[in-house]
Design an enzyme around this catalytic site. Structure first.
Site, mmCIF file in Angstrom:
data_model
loop_
_atom_site.group_PDB
_atom_site.id
_atom_site.type_symbol
_atom_site.label_atom_id
_atom_site.label_comp_id
_atom_site.label_asym_id
_atom_site.label_seq_id
_atom_site.Cartn_x
_atom_site.Cartn_y
_atom_site.Cartn_z
ATOM 1 N N CYS A 79 0.825 -1.204 0.000
ATOM 2 C CA CYS A 79 0.000 0.000 0.000
ATOM 3 C C CYS A 79 0.868 1.266 0.000
ATOM 4 O O CYS A 79 1.554 1.523 -0.983
ATOM 5 C CB CYS A 79 -0.986 -0.061 1.168
ATOM 6 S SG CYS A 79 -2.327 1.117 1.017
ATOM 7 N N HIS A 191 -3.568 -5.347 1.242
ATOM 8 C CA HIS A 191 -2.912 -5.759 2.488
ATOM 9 C C HIS A 191 -2.920 -7.285 2.641
ATOM 10 O O HIS A 191 -3.862 -7.841 3.202
ATOM 11 C CB HIS A 191 -3.617 -5.107 3.684
ATOM 12 C CG HIS A 191 -3.371 -3.643 3.765
ATOM 13 N ND1 HIS A 191 -2.299 -3.100 4.426
ATOM 14 C CD2 HIS A 191 -4.028 -2.601 3.206
ATOM 15 C CE1 HIS A 191 -2.311 -1.781 4.307
ATOM 16 N NE2 HIS A 191 -3.350 -1.459 3.565
ATOM 17 N N GLU A 193 -1.399 -9.017 4.675
ATOM 18 C CA GLU A 193 -1.267 -9.419 6.077
ATOM 19 C C GLU A 193 -2.614 -9.591 6.784
ATOM 20 O O GLU A 193 -2.685 -10.196 7.840
ATOM 21 C CB GLU A 193 -0.390 -8.408 6.846
ATOM 22 C CG GLU A 193 -0.995 -7.015 7.060
ATOM 23 C CD GLU A 193 -0.816 -6.067 5.864
ATOM 24 O OE1 GLU A 193 -0.571 -6.564 4.762
ATOM 25 O OE2 GLU A 193 -0.955 -4.843 6.053
#
Ligand code: XMP
Length: 541
Positions: A79, A191, A193
């Site tokens: 990002c 993202h 994660e």
């Protein structure tokens, strides 16, 4: 140990990137995004991840050390981290007409020089193969694939930097995955994660293992050995003092000290503020004695704390009162121990504490609440003298639990839910009194007992009761009653940074409510808090 370096630009999910990489068994360290990248920092690094951020690349902010682009290491921008790379290397990033938040499809196609990274996007390759770096990975061809990724951005790349190519595009047509044509530099607009991102783990693992070639040597056994050797070397024969809170972290730090140094060298101090959970002081005492503690100094300071809190209703004022008094009591009581100046102070600080307090990483992260247990004159003076040791400061909560088990800390302590430093005071909304503490303590104990008995406790990251400053009308045995309202809170989370509401089976919730109102005549009504974090925080104050 070979590591992945994470440059933190302040995203709430930076800690999560670190956790994921650790869960794969690779070592990682998070440092502020503007840290000068010295030889020492880069020495064991095998790759760098540039995190997200609440900021825009064109807003004023700390710049990344340009050495990151000259050190020859593989890079992965997430990002904002991707925007940072693209802008620093000559591309353009501009605001989107409308912020994109949530799940969105990404279409990925093959590109030059991207085979290793694309392992993560290849649905034919399972995570275990990527982590184990199965040799056959490179033989598998990849044509194209699509996945639902998790976005949270207000900017987009409008012109790639020279040498970069787009290999993935979002449904809205924006670059979602990019890679450099020759260098091992990659970036994703989403993202990976977050748990909502499809193949997020595979994408991160492909970078860590297939691109960076990091090995899986991050184990708890290794950590214990390394930390114990460091503790013995630094402390030598000096006394050490550990301030115990009753929580998992300081208990595990205590166990680590007792397993490393002779018990006569280790001093424990615990302040019972009167704002603790039911039977907390007794259980702390029992657990430490079982681990072999010889010097345990318990300070009973309930009256002092309640007197200081009298008339205080504002949450920050309550936190500050408790924090200040805690420091006064701590200084006074430590002086009573008569330790020589050269003693070491050990703290059970975790990795996430450093992140939340903005001390070690995430300078740009927005401070939401003041955490009273960060910094005090005693700690500051000791820190200046180079005599503070934080042996858990590279660990996440679940890693601390693992370590606790390895060291033989009782299961009851290891699995205990987190408890905030200001204790019940921030769970009694408005003014705190002894009467309210007692009511809340009992109700909370019933709630927790029932969670354990019904097998929910370990599924929940944190559960507790909150006493509200309102009373409501009820009826008991034909008599009109005007009782307190109690809120129950139970959340699931991986590190307290974000939280989801625990989906309580209604039958259990109803039964627990009845048990509480039957046992606690002052409580007339029980409600369940159904707010996630964000927008709410976990604690109510
Ligand atoms: P919030 O309420 O900020 O809580 O969402 C996140 C986690 O931090 C704990 N918490 C604290 N812990 N001192 C602490 O040691 C504090 O002042 C404090 N305030 C909140 C909270 O219980 C949750 O686990």
């Amino acid at each position: 140990m070979k590591k992945i370096l994470i440059l933190d630009f302040g995203s709430q999910t930076t800690a999560l990137i670190g956790r994921r990489v650790r869960e794969f068994g690779a070592y990682t360290e998070i440092i502020p995004g503007d840290t000068p990248l010295t030889d020492a920092i880069l020495a064991d690094a095998r790759g760098v991840i540039l995190s997200g951020s609440p900021e825009s690349v064109y807003a004023d902010g700390a710049a990344v050390d340009k050495r990151v682009y000259e050190c020859g290491l593989p890079l992965m921008g997430i990002c904002y981290g991707l925007h940072r790379m693209i802008v620093d290397l000559g591309g353009l990033v501009e605001p989107l007409p409308r912020r994109e938040y949530g799940g969105g499809e990404v279409m990925v196609e093959n590109g030059k020089n991207t085979a290793c990274f694309l392992n993560g996007f290849n649905p034919k390759i399972p995570l275990t193969d990527i982590i184990n770096n199965a040799p056959r990975l490179s033989n598998l061809t990849f044509q194209s694939s699509s996945l639902v990724a998790w976005f949270s951005h207000g900017d987009t790349i409008t012109r790639l930097a020279p040498g970069f190519q787009q290999i993935g595009v979002s449904a809205a047509g924006f670059p979602a995955v990019v890679a450099h044509e020759e260098k091992p530099w990659f970036g994703v607009q989403f993202h990976p994660e977050t748990s909502h991102c499809q193949r997020g783990n595979e994408i991160l693992a492909a970078f860590v293992f297939s691109v960076c070639n990091v090995s899986r040597d991050w184990t708890m056994e290794y950590y214990v050995e390394e930390v114990r050797a460091n503790l013995s070397r630094r402390i030598g024969a000096h006394p050490v003092l550990l301030l115990i809170s009753g929580g998992v972290d300081s208990s595990v730090a205590g166990a680590l000290l007792l397993k490393t140094l002779p018990a006569k060298q280790v001093y424990f101090m615990y302040v019972d503020t009167g704002l603790m959970r039911k039977d907390e002081t007794a259980s702390v005492k029992k657990a430490l004695e079982r681990l072999g503690a010889e010097h345990l100094h318990i300070v009973y300071a309930e009256d002092e704390f309640l007197a200081a809190l009298k008339g205080k209703e504002d949450p920050e004022a309550k936190r500050k009162t408790i924090g200040d008094l805690f420091i006064t009591v701590q200084e006074r009581e430590v002086a009573k121990l008569g330790l020589p100046d050269a003693y070491f102070l050990v703290q059970g600080t975790l990795y996430t504490d450093l992140i939340e307090s903005g001390k070690g990483v995430g300078k740009k992260a927005h401070v939401i609440k003041s955490h009273h247990n960060v910094g005090s004159p005693l700690v500051d003076a000791k820190r200046k003298a180079g005599r503070v040791i934080e042996p858990l400061d590279r660990l996440y909560k679940d890693e601390v639990r693992k370590l606790g088990r390895l060291l033989g800390v009782e299961e009851e302590v290891v699995r205990r839910h987190p408890f905030p430093g200001p204790g019940l005071a921030i769970r009694i909304l408005g003014e705190v009194t002894k009467e309210k503490c007692d009511i809340l303590r009992e109700a909370d104990a019933i709630f927790i007992r029932e969670l354990k008995r019904r097998g929910f406790y370990d599924e929940i990251w944190q559960a507790f009761a909150v006493l509200l400053p309102v009373r409501s009308v009820g009826v008991a045995g034909d008599i009109r009653k005007y009782g307190y309202v109690l809120a129950l809170r139970a959340i699931t989370s991986s590190d307290g940074m974000t939280a989801d509401v625990f989906p309580f089976p209604p039958k259990d919730l109803l039964e627990i409510s009845t048990l509480i109102t039957n046992a606690e005549s002052e409580i007339g009504r029980v409600v369940y808090d159904v707010s996630s974090k964000p927008p709410a925080t976990i604690e109510w104050e």
